[in-house]
Design a protein around this motif. Sequence first.
Motif, PDB file in Angstrom:
ATOM      1  N   PRO A 150       0.862  -1.215  -0.056  1.00  0.00           N
ATOM      2  CA  PRO A 150      -0.414   0.236  -0.050  1.00  0.00           C
ATOM      3  C   PRO A 150       0.833   1.478   0.221  1.00  0.00           C
ATOM      4  CG  PRO A 150      -0.049  -0.960   2.177  1.00  0.00           C
ATOM      5  CD  PRO A 150       0.904  -2.101   1.271  1.00  0.00           C
ATOM      6  N   GLU A 165      -4.439   0.537  10.068  1.00  0.00           N
ATOM      7  CA  GLU A 165      -5.708   0.331   9.223  1.00  0.00           C
ATOM      8  C   GLU A 165      -5.136  -0.214   8.353  1.00  0.00           C
ATOM      9  OE1 GLU A 165      -6.605   1.420  13.767  1.00  0.00           O
ATOM     10  OE2 GLU A 165      -5.699   2.028  12.196  1.00  0.00           O
ATOM     11  N   GLN A 166      -4.203   1.370   7.999  1.00  0.00           N
ATOM     12  CA  GLN A 166      -2.799   1.707   6.810  1.00  0.00           C
ATOM     13  C   GLN A 166      -2.289   0.393   5.818  1.00  0.00           C
ATOM     14  OE1 GLN A 166      -1.285   5.336   7.265  1.00  0.00           O
ATOM     15  NE2 GLN A 166      -3.669   6.843   6.722  1.00  0.00           N
ATOM     16  N   SER A 169      -4.439  -2.573   4.081  1.00  0.00           N
ATOM     17  CA  SER A 169      -4.745  -2.365   3.125  1.00  0.00           C
ATOM     18  C   SER A 169      -4.070  -2.851   2.279  1.00  0.00           C
ATOM     19  CB  SER A 169      -5.314  -0.918   3.529  1.00  0.00           C
ATOM     20  OG  SER A 169      -6.434  -0.759   2.351  1.00  0.00           O
ATOM     21  N   ASP A 174      -5.402 -10.561  -0.253  1.00  0.00           N
ATOM     22  CA  ASP A 174      -6.139 -10.417   1.668  1.00  0.00           C
ATOM     23  C   ASP A 174      -5.460 -11.638   2.092  1.00  0.00           C
ATOM     24  OD1 ASP A 174      -8.149 -10.326   3.826  1.00  0.00           O
ATOM     25  OD2 ASP A 174      -9.420 -11.553   2.532  1.00  0.00           O
ATOM     26  N   SER A 180       0.559  -8.370   5.925  1.00  0.00           N
ATOM     27  CA  SER A 180       0.518  -7.367   5.655  1.00  0.00           C
ATOM     28  C   SER A 180       0.876  -6.356   5.892  1.00  0.00           C
ATOM     29  CB  SER A 180      -1.269  -7.086   6.507  1.00  0.00           C
ATOM     30  OG  SER A 180      -2.260  -7.614   5.277  1.00  0.00           O
TER      31      SER A 180
END
Length: 310
Positions: A150, A165-166, A169, A174, A180
């Motif tokens: 991201p 949260e960023q 994403s 997923d 992540s």
Amino acid sequence: SFTVEALTAHSNIKLLAEQARQTGAKMAVTADPNRYKELKDALSGSNVSAAAGSEAVEEAAAASADFVMAGIVGAAGLGPTMAAVKRGAIVGLANKECLVCAGELMLSEVARAGATLLPVDSEHNAIFQVFDFEREASVARIILTASGGPFRSVDLKHIRKATPEQAVSHPNWDMGAKISVDSATMMNKGLEMIEAFHLFPVSAAQIDVLVHPQSVIHSMVEYIDGSVLAQLGTPDMRTPIAYSLAWPERISTPSAKLDLAEMATLTFEKPDLQRFPCLRLAQEALNDGAAAAIVLNAANEVAVRGFLDK
């Protein structure tokens, strides 16, 4: 085609019980010893037995099953994966930290026990599919592709203020929170370089990383004659999982089929080591050898946990 012997999870008791019932598993195990009663109650009325604690997870991995999918995140996956390897199982390796922390040890156990290690990470699975193991000397290099995550094109000053949260994403995949975050920092790709070094007969100098935002080419192998073989597919983990489950055959999956005409454009760029210093750290750890990769992984796990906990 499959009979499920055991399912394990960390602490999501509700989902573990649901999946154990759905698959008809003989046993369900939570790694949290304090959640045993909760799991046992959730399985009440079924034929699924319950167990809890890290030792119970290792016992599940050591149970008599032909295939073990090693999907525990982080160094916590090392014990159970080694338990499966030591009894000579076919192990689908979806945990990169096992080889990052104990590559030589694990591979020596694989050889001793006659186990089979199948890479499940989309990148290593891709390389496995196109690597000519019978003519290793013909391989010039392997190229791990990365989406860039991201923060690939975000202003550097904004990355310093990034929130969990960023970071989780992801534009294409997923995944769980830890993986992540690793993808957002490209530590994930660094750990994959170290894993690839152990999985494939190449030197550290023969492992490159290429940023490919569309995540369609999952990785490539370049040969000494200039040929480059790539494995392509939609960004869906069900494809490499299915490949590993069915190996050496193939089975159908519900994954969307790749439409290159609709995709139209595939782009590539070199990784920015200023933007992603974790990738540089991993390269240095790979070159240093010894305990450097263990220290790198431990520091990363603690740092990611701290970041996710804000």
